[in-house]
Design a protein around this motif. Structure first.
Motif, PDB file in Angstrom:
ATOM      1  N   ILE A 169      -7.793 -97.548  58.908  1.00 40.83           N
ATOM      2  CA  ILE A 169      -9.052 -97.986  59.307  1.00 40.83           C
ATOM      3  C   ILE A 169      -9.227 -97.093  60.569  1.00 40.83           C
ATOM      4  O   ILE A 169     -10.376 -96.408  60.793  1.00 40.83           O
ATOM      5  N   LEU A 170      -8.350 -97.091  61.446  1.00 42.94           N
ATOM      6  CA  LEU A 170      -8.689 -96.683  62.847  1.00 42.94           C
ATOM      7  C   LEU A 170      -8.182 -95.078  63.202  1.00 42.94           C
ATOM      8  O   LEU A 170      -8.777 -94.352  63.894  1.00 42.94           O
ATOM      9  N   ASP A 171      -7.341 -94.750  62.257  1.00 45.05           N
ATOM     10  CA  ASP A 171      -7.143 -93.183  62.151  1.00 45.05           C
ATOM     11  C   ASP A 171      -8.169 -92.253  62.256  1.00 45.05           C
ATOM     12  O   ASP A 171      -8.164 -91.380  63.048  1.00 45.05           O
ATOM     13  N   PRO A 172      -8.891 -92.448  61.239  1.00 47.25           N
ATOM     14  CA  PRO A 172     -10.174 -91.424  61.281  1.00 47.25           C
ATOM     15  C   PRO A 172     -11.050 -91.480  62.401  1.00 47.25           C
ATOM     16  O   PRO A 172     -11.610 -90.442  62.718  1.00 47.25           O
ATOM     17  N   TRP A 173     -11.144 -92.577  62.898  1.00 49.76           N
ATOM     18  CA  TRP A 173     -12.088 -92.706  64.065  1.00 49.76           C
ATOM     19  C   TRP A 173     -11.481 -91.947  65.498  1.00 49.76           C
ATOM     20  O   TRP A 173     -12.231 -91.536  66.402  1.00 49.76           O
ATOM     21  N   VAL A 174     -10.144 -91.500  65.397  1.00 50.65           N
ATOM     22  CA  VAL A 174      -9.814 -90.932  66.352  1.00 50.65           C
ATOM     23  C   VAL A 174     -10.269 -89.365  66.481  1.00 50.65           C
ATOM     24  O   VAL A 174     -10.651 -89.020  67.363  1.00 50.65           O
ATOM     25  N   TYR A 175     -10.533 -88.865  65.105  1.00 54.34           N
ATOM     26  CA  TYR A 175     -11.046 -87.477  65.361  1.00 54.34           C
ATOM     27  C   TYR A 175     -12.502 -87.729  65.266  1.00 54.34           C
ATOM     28  O   TYR A 175     -13.401 -86.678  65.732  1.00 54.34           O
ATOM     29  N   ILE A 176     -13.324 -88.657  64.738  1.00 54.04           N
ATOM     30  CA  ILE A 176     -14.836 -88.797  64.870  1.00 54.04           C
ATOM     31  C   ILE A 176     -14.857 -88.876  66.172  1.00 54.04           C
ATOM     32  O   ILE A 176     -16.165 -88.167  66.436  1.00 54.04           O
ATOM     33  N   LEU A 177     -14.495 -89.697  66.947  1.00 48.43           N
ATOM     34  CA  LEU A 177     -14.912 -89.964  68.328  1.00 48.43           C
ATOM     35  C   LEU A 177     -14.229 -88.914  69.443  1.00 48.43           C
ATOM     36  O   LEU A 177     -15.164 -88.570  70.369  1.00 48.43           O
ATOM     37  N   PHE A 178     -13.004 -88.791  69.458  1.00 47.23           N
ATOM     38  CA  PHE A 178     -12.358 -88.106  70.516  1.00 47.23           C
ATOM     39  C   PHE A 178     -12.240 -86.630  70.131  1.00 47.23           C
ATOM     40  O   PHE A 178     -11.349 -85.804  70.022  1.00 47.23           O
ATOM     41  N   ARG A 179     -13.699 -85.964  70.168  1.00 46.90           N
ATOM     42  CA  ARG A 179     -13.752 -84.555  70.232  1.00 46.90           C
ATOM     43  C   ARG A 179     -14.537 -83.976  71.253  1.00 46.90           C
ATOM     44  O   ARG A 179     -15.247 -84.909  71.877  1.00 46.90           O
ATOM     45  N   ARG A 180     -14.318 -82.732  71.538  1.00 48.27           N
ATOM     46  CA  ARG A 180     -14.973 -82.541  72.673  1.00 48.27           C
ATOM     47  C   ARG A 180     -16.528 -82.354  72.561  1.00 48.27           C
ATOM     48  O   ARG A 180     -17.392 -82.550  73.472  1.00 48.27           O
ATOM     49  N   ALA A 181     -17.150 -82.125  71.245  1.00 48.50           N
ATOM     50  CA  ALA A 181     -18.567 -82.280  70.956  1.00 48.50           C
ATOM     51  C   ALA A 181     -19.089 -83.703  71.222  1.00 48.50           C
ATOM     52  O   ALA A 181     -20.248 -83.850  71.850  1.00 48.50           O
ATOM     53  N   HIS A 218      -8.426 -76.384  73.354  1.00 49.71           N
ATOM     54  CA  HIS A 218      -8.305 -77.279  72.230  1.00 49.71           C
ATOM     55  C   HIS A 218      -6.863 -77.607  71.994  1.00 49.71           C
ATOM     56  O   HIS A 218      -6.541 -78.708  71.454  1.00 49.71           O
ATOM     57  N   GLU A 219      -5.851 -77.254  72.996  1.00 49.85           N
ATOM     58  CA  GLU A 219      -4.574 -77.691  72.817  1.00 49.85           C
ATOM     59  C   GLU A 219      -4.649 -79.326  73.389  1.00 49.85           C
ATOM     60  O   GLU A 219      -3.927 -80.001  73.099  1.00 49.85           O
ATOM     61  N   VAL A 220      -5.525 -79.404  74.622  1.00 51.64           N
ATOM     62  CA  VAL A 220      -5.749 -80.640  75.211  1.00 51.64           C
ATOM     63  C   VAL A 220      -6.132 -81.616  74.184  1.00 51.64           C
ATOM     64  O   VAL A 220      -5.914 -82.802  74.166  1.00 51.64           O
ATOM     65  N   GLU A 221      -7.177 -81.209  73.575  1.00 47.76           N
ATOM     66  CA  GLU A 221      -8.072 -82.036  72.772  1.00 47.76           C
ATOM     67  C   GLU A 221      -7.014 -82.386  71.520  1.00 47.76           C
ATOM     68  O   GLU A 221      -6.631 -83.827  71.462  1.00 47.76           O
ATOM     69  N   MET A 222      -6.111 -81.406  71.233  1.00 46.08           N
ATOM     70  CA  MET A 222      -5.483 -81.895  70.046  1.00 46.08           C
ATOM     71  C   MET A 222      -4.338 -82.833  70.676  1.00 46.08           C
ATOM     72  O   MET A 222      -3.854 -83.647  69.590  1.00 46.08           O
ATOM     73  N   MET A 223      -3.763 -82.556  71.726  1.00 46.43           N
ATOM     74  CA  MET A 223      -2.873 -83.404  72.256  1.00 46.43           C
ATOM     75  C   MET A 223      -3.397 -84.819  72.238  1.00 46.43           C
ATOM     76  O   MET A 223      -2.617 -85.739  72.185  1.00 46.43           O
ATOM     77  N   VAL A 224      -4.449 -84.758  72.822  1.00 47.15           N
ATOM     78  CA  VAL A 224      -5.112 -86.392  73.129  1.00 47.15           C
ATOM     79  C   VAL A 224      -5.386 -87.173  71.537  1.00 47.15           C
ATOM     80  O   VAL A 224      -5.071 -88.190  71.688  1.00 47.15           O
ATOM     81  N   GLN A 225      -5.984 -86.303  70.805  1.00 49.40           N
ATOM     82  CA  GLN A 225      -5.823 -86.979  69.401  1.00 49.40           C
ATOM     83  C   GLN A 225      -4.671 -87.329  68.963  1.00 49.40           C
ATOM     84  O   GLN A 225      -4.239 -88.355  68.228  1.00 49.40           O
ATOM     85  N   LEU A 226      -3.483 -86.418  68.930  1.00 51.37           N
ATOM     86  CA  LEU A 226      -2.351 -86.641  68.544  1.00 51.37           C
ATOM     87  C   LEU A 226      -1.620 -87.905  69.075  1.00 51.37           C
ATOM     88  O   LEU A 226      -1.257 -88.773  68.449  1.00 51.37           O
ATOM     89  N   ILE A 227      -1.578 -87.971  70.472  1.00 51.01           N
ATOM     90  CA  ILE A 227      -1.306 -89.204  71.114  1.00 51.01           C
ATOM     91  C   ILE A 227      -1.995 -90.427  70.714  1.00 51.01           C
ATOM     92  O   ILE A 227      -1.175 -91.615  70.615  1.00 51.01           O
ATOM     93  N   LEU A 228      -3.135 -90.487  70.539  1.00 53.61           N
ATOM     94  CA  LEU A 228      -4.002 -91.716  69.903  1.00 53.61           C
ATOM     95  C   LEU A 228      -3.380 -92.199  68.552  1.00 53.61           C
ATOM     96  O   LEU A 228      -3.273 -93.076  68.286  1.00 53.61           O
ATOM     97  N   ILE A 229      -3.146 -90.963  67.775  1.00 50.93           N
ATOM     98  CA  ILE A 229      -2.652 -91.427  66.432  1.00 50.93           C
ATOM     99  C   ILE A 229      -1.422 -92.148  66.579  1.00 50.93           C
ATOM    100  O   ILE A 229      -1.049 -93.078  65.864  1.00 50.93           O
ATOM    101  N   MET A 230      -0.566 -91.651  67.498  1.00 53.17           N
ATOM    102  CA  MET A 230       0.763 -92.166  67.565  1.00 53.17           C
ATOM    103  C   MET A 230       0.647 -93.599  67.976  1.00 53.17           C
ATOM    104  O   MET A 230       1.416 -94.329  67.680  1.00 53.17           O
ATOM    105  N   VAL A 231      -0.222 -93.851  69.073  1.00 53.63           N
ATOM    106  CA  VAL A 231      -0.374 -95.223  69.660  1.00 53.63           C
ATOM    107  C   VAL A 231      -0.866 -96.005  68.526  1.00 53.63           C
ATOM    108  O   VAL A 231      -0.287 -97.365  68.365  1.00 53.63           O
TER     109      VAL A 231
END
Length: 373
Positions: free
Chosen positions: A296-308, A243-256
């Protein structure tokens, strides 16, 4: 640029003193198609993301992840409302071609839209910096985070971010800066000028956003380095890191995404007011489109970059282990070999030293037994 039918007088409202309708501005980037497409895509994306976040929040059993989901929900809600409020005004202008001075003679609607642009522009950047601080504490000071972290406290932080952004957006209503009608007459924004309070307010807006991006970059970098050390170290099996790796990946993408979308506009505003150069409307509209893309791009970070989702895309990857090293098997094996050889050499030298001490002879003076005749 613009032609004014209603002459400017001493009684002209402040928001129309710089630009007064109607306008003759026909750049393609200012057309109704861009505004409509951006609004529809943004609202749809944020609605989908909010539904996904709600399901994940109901299923999650991790406290740190539930806090992170609350921040993400605040970010998605902010992006949705920003697109809904500002987009409705812009699209309505392109459809009806209303005259601002007839519809809004006292600048109430213009001030509302200007405040919305500033508020919903700063909120994602402030939330991104707050999420970076939360993850930094969660990874580097986990015990302090566990003792002080609650859902009500996380919600209070989101409300505090909204309060800070709201206070900044309200400054022009107190005379500290001003909101003006902007080209091509479909939106209102802060007056980008190198004079007086307009200069100060423009710098407050741009520097606040740039500082938030810088803080996010610094803290996220430290958190990623710490997380890699923990995942690769000897204590990697103490607790799951998925979960920590997943959250960090999402947070980095949001920052980028935030950096790519907002830095051009923020730098453009600061550069324009500090240099005293005339405002380039073409570039203002271009960088504004970039900034809108963030919502527009922010929500797709969580929609796509999830472990599921990643499990379906790459099902052969071993997701059962709680270590980031499972993503890099070759690196993991190399580190194991290096660690094993280091441990073996250390143990061997220690055993030799101990034998030398027992025999009363240093390890280097021990002689092999003579060969048998």
């Amino acid at each position: 640029m613009n032609t004014s039918v209603l002459p400017l007088t001493n009684n002209t409202p402040l928001c129309f003193t710089k630009n007064s309708p109607p306008f003759n501005y026909t750049l393609p980037i200012a057309s109704a198609y861009y505004s409509s497409i951006f609004m529809i895509l943004g609202l749809t994306s944020n609605l989908v993301a909010f539904g996904v976040l709600l399901k994940s929040f109901q299923r999650t059993q991790s406290r740190s992840r539930s806090f992170f989901l609350i921040f993400l929900a605040g970010l998605v809600f902010t992006d949705f409302m920003g697109l809904l409020l500002t987009g409705t005004i812009v699209v309505s202008f392109h459809v009806t071609h209303f005259n601002w001075r007839h519809l809004d003679p006292y600048c109430h609607l213009c001030n509302f839209m200007g405040m919305s642009m500033v508020f919903y522009g700063l909120c994602p950047l402030l939330l991104g910096a707050t999420m970076a601080v939360e993850r930094f504490i969660g990874i580097n000071r986990p015990f302090a985070r566990a003792s002080s972290g609650t859902k009500s406290r996380t919600i209070s932080l989101v409300l505090l971010v909204w309060f800070i952004a709201g206070c900044i957006a309200l400054l022009p209503l107190t005379g500290f800066g001003a909101y003006h009608l902007q080209m091509p007459g479909s939106w209102c924004f802060l007056n980008i000028s190198s004079k007086g309070y307009d200069l100060v307010f423009s710098l407050i807006f741009s520097l606040t956003g740039l500082i938030c991006i810088a803080v996010s970059f610094l803290l996220n970098t430290i958190s990623v380095v710490t997380l890699i050390k923990v995942c690769c170290g000897q204590d990697r099996s103490q607790r799951r890191r998925d979960h920590e790796v997943e959250m960090m990946v999402q947070l980095i993408l949001i920052m980028v995404i935030a950096s790519s979308c907002w830095c051009p506009l923020l730098i453009f505003i600061a550069q324009t007011v500090l240099s005293g150069a005339p405002l380039q409307v073409k570039y203002l509209l271009l960088w504004l489109r970039f900034a809108t893309g963030n919502q527009i791009l922010d929500p797709w970070v969580y929609i796509l970059f999830r472990r599921a989702v990643l499990k379906r895309i790459y099902p052969r990857l071993d997701w059962s282990r709680g270590s980031i090293m499972t993503l890099y098997p070759s690196l993991r094996d190399t580190m194991r070999r290096l660690t094993h050889s280091s441990i073996t050499s250390t143990v061997g030298s220690n055993e030799t030293g101990e034998m030398g001490k027992l025999n009363g002879t240093p390890p280097s003076t021990l002689k092999p037994p003579p060969p048998s005749p």
